[in-house]
Design an enzyme around this catalytic site. Structure first.
Site, PDB file in Angstrom:
ATOM      1  N   CYS A   1       0.833  -1.204   0.000  1.00 34.14           N
ATOM      2  CA  CYS A   1       0.000   0.000   0.000  1.00 34.14           C
ATOM      3  C   CYS A   1       0.871   1.259   0.000  1.00 34.14           C
ATOM      4  O   CYS A   1       1.520   1.558  -0.986  1.00 34.14           O
ATOM      5  CB  CYS A   1      -0.983  -0.035   1.164  1.00 34.14           C
ATOM      6  SG  CYS A   1      -2.384   1.102   0.958  1.00 34.14           S
TER       7      CYS A   1
ATOM      8  N   HIS B   1      -3.515  -5.630   1.157  1.00 34.49           N
ATOM      9  CA  HIS B   1      -3.234  -5.904   2.570  1.00 34.49           C
ATOM     10  C   HIS B   1      -3.518  -7.373   2.882  1.00 34.49           C
ATOM     11  O   HIS B   1      -4.366  -8.004   2.251  1.00 34.49           O
ATOM     12  CB  HIS B   1      -4.104  -5.025   3.469  1.00 34.49           C
ATOM     13  CG  HIS B   1      -3.709  -3.582   3.459  1.00 34.49           C
ATOM     14  ND1 HIS B   1      -2.549  -3.119   4.025  1.00 34.49           N
ATOM     15  CD2 HIS B   1      -4.337  -2.491   2.937  1.00 34.49           C
ATOM     16  CE1 HIS B   1      -2.473  -1.809   3.865  1.00 34.49           C
ATOM     17  NE2 HIS B   1      -3.532  -1.400   3.206  1.00 34.49           N
TER      18      HIS B   1
END
Length: 503
Positions: A331, A435
């Site tokens: 991310c 994630h």
């Protein structure tokens, strides 16, 4: 609606873990149980099946309760993005960024309405509510307009159990001090005390239990032992260990910790790998000579990248990559690996038209947008990668940035047909928005074996951590029932609303 509220004498006393255990224990007894935390402050998120964002703790508690997580279980999520500002996530969607003062002055009535609506929604589908507070319930400067502790107990009409952490010391003072700062009506809701994180022989604390009960008139419902390796994701960075120490660790993995780290639960599976040690690194002097580096997510990518540049960590990462080091960015960490970060809308920094050069390790630019992308994602390793692994990879995305890679060296091919991330140099440089990528056991084993092969140490079989998770919920519930007066706790939960003195 029946229920119980778990409050603590301070942060990190174990409220979330105890609430999780209570959820599973009630579920195992046949109750339809829902977790609830009206307002969560955490950058560790959970994406529901319908693409909404809530605090990770309530997502985990929903799993323990054998139910599906919804926004009603955590209707307000505050995500710190600087020392003064937090993003406001209301019913699963980001709506604004406010200072602490701005939030207190402008959001209170909206918060009360949202909490009331959420409680009503949960009451339609569940029999028992397990509500969790935040921090300490007696912060005098915050109590007047608080939205998460005794105000919620009052709104939902719940009895309270107060949890104290004996491991950190000061357990007697913390309990007595908290009770003394309650109003008489608030104290009347406290129906039990729990001592958490006890190490050693609990019989040595019997005099302490008697003293507390004599002094407060409130029963000590149990003394819970310190539980190692419970595998329940931590809620906030206070729970992060500085490192994982293993006598036989052969792999050294450094996680570069940004000031505004988010979704650090991405890293937790490594704690259960027998030959891998995790080190959380905040300063250049701590890096050493790791076998691999992980750049985790952050709530403020550009600010944290600037921090890494000032600290010298950014230059070290560039040199590490040039020397053939293994780096994976997740991310915000993925965004940092690129060439340029463009915050035209101010969604990352709060300032319009802010640009920052990245580390230049990936041929990509990131453009921050107004709308946040929150979605569960799944797919497979991209056919162009040098790794052949046919297992599906699952996770979730939470980001404002749109990263455009200039070539076809992608990491994943998602089930929606879209390529995702970046993969180069036989996996030495990887970037992804997914994630919990390392919660996929087969992929984690594959990546670790790449490191093992590079270091010349024995390859390992897959550690099936994901299969252990549900078993751990049951073990946690069993430990709670063993060390707590469970029958009394159930009686308090079920019978409070019909016969208590505040009715």
């Amino acid at each position: 609606m029946k229920g119980i509220m778990v409050l603590g004498t301070s942060s990190d006393v174990g409220k979330s873990l105890i609430a999780t255990a209570i959820c599973r224990a009630f579920a195992n007894n046949g109750f339809k149980v829902a977790p609830f935390k009206s307002q969560n402050m955490s950058n560790n998120s959970y994406v529901t099946v319908d693409g909404m964002e809530i605090g990770r703790a309530q997502g985990i508690q929903a799993e323990a309760a054998k139910t599906t997580a919804t926004v009603w279980m955590n209707p307000i999520l505050l995500k710190p993005r600087s020392d003064q500002h937090s993003e406001i996530v209301l019913c699963g969607k980001a709506i604004d960024t406010l200072t602490g003062r701005g939030y207190r002055e402008s959001f209170y009535e909206t918060g009360l309405t949202t909490i009331r609506n959420s409680l009503n929604k949960l009451a339609e589908d569940y029999e028992v509510l397990v509500s969790e507070g935040a921090g300490s319930p007696v912060e005098i400067n915050l109590k007047e307009r608080e939205l998460v502790n005794m105000k919620v107990a009052e709104m939902a009409d719940l009895p309270v159990i107060l949890v104290a952490d004996i491991d950190r010391g000061g357990v007697f003072a913390s309990i007595i001090g908290t009770l003394e700062l309650f109003t008489a009506e608030e104290r009347a809701r406290v129906k039990g005390l729990l001592i958490n994180k006890f190490r050693g022989d609990p019989s040595l604390f019997e005099d302490g239990v008697k003293w507390l009960e004599d002094k407060t008139g409130i029963p000590v419902l149990g003394v819970l032992p310190y539980i190692e390796n419970h595998m329940i994701d931590s809620e906030d960075s206070l729970s992060l260990p500085a490192f994982s120490s293993k006598k036989k660790s052969l792999l050294d993995i450094a996680v570069i910790k940004p000031p505004y780290i988010s979704n650090y639960s991405d890293i937790e599976p490594f704690y259960y790998e027998p030959d891998a040690a995790i080190r959380w690194v905040s300063q250049l002097s701590e890096i050493g000579k790791p076998d691999a580096v992980i750049l985790p997510g952050t709530k403020s990518t550009i600010r944290d990248l600037q921090h890494f540049k000032l600290s010298g960590i950014a230059d070290w990462l560039i040199d590490f990559a040039k020397s053939g080091g293994h780096i994976i960015g997740i991310c915000g960490g993925y965004q940092m690996l690129g060439r340029l970060l463009i915050d035209q809308e101010g969604t990352d920094t709060g300032s319009l038209s802010t640009n920052e050069t990245g580390l230049g390790l990936i041929p990509a630019n990131t453009y921050f947008q107004k709308e946040k992308n929150t979605v569960r994602a799944s797919g497979f390793l991209h056919p162009m990668t040098s790794i052949k692994n046919e297992n599906m990879i699952e996770g979730f995305e939470i980001h404002y940035g749109n990263t455009i890679v200039e070539n076809e060296q992608h990491f994943l091919l998602l089930n929606n047909g879209q390529p995702e991330g970046y993969f180069a140099n036989d996996g030495k440089i990887i970037g992804t928005y997914i994630h919990h990528i390392f919660h996929n056991d087969s992929w984690r084993a594959e990546w670790l074996n790449i490191l093992r092969k590079a270091k010349g140490i024995p390859l390992q079989e897959t550690v099936h951590i994901s299969q252990l998770k549900d078993k751990k919920y049951d073990e946690l519930a069993a430990k709670l029932v063993e060390h707590v007066d469970w029958e009394t706790l159930v009686d308090i939960t079920i019978n409070w609303s019909t016969d208590h003195e505040l009715a």
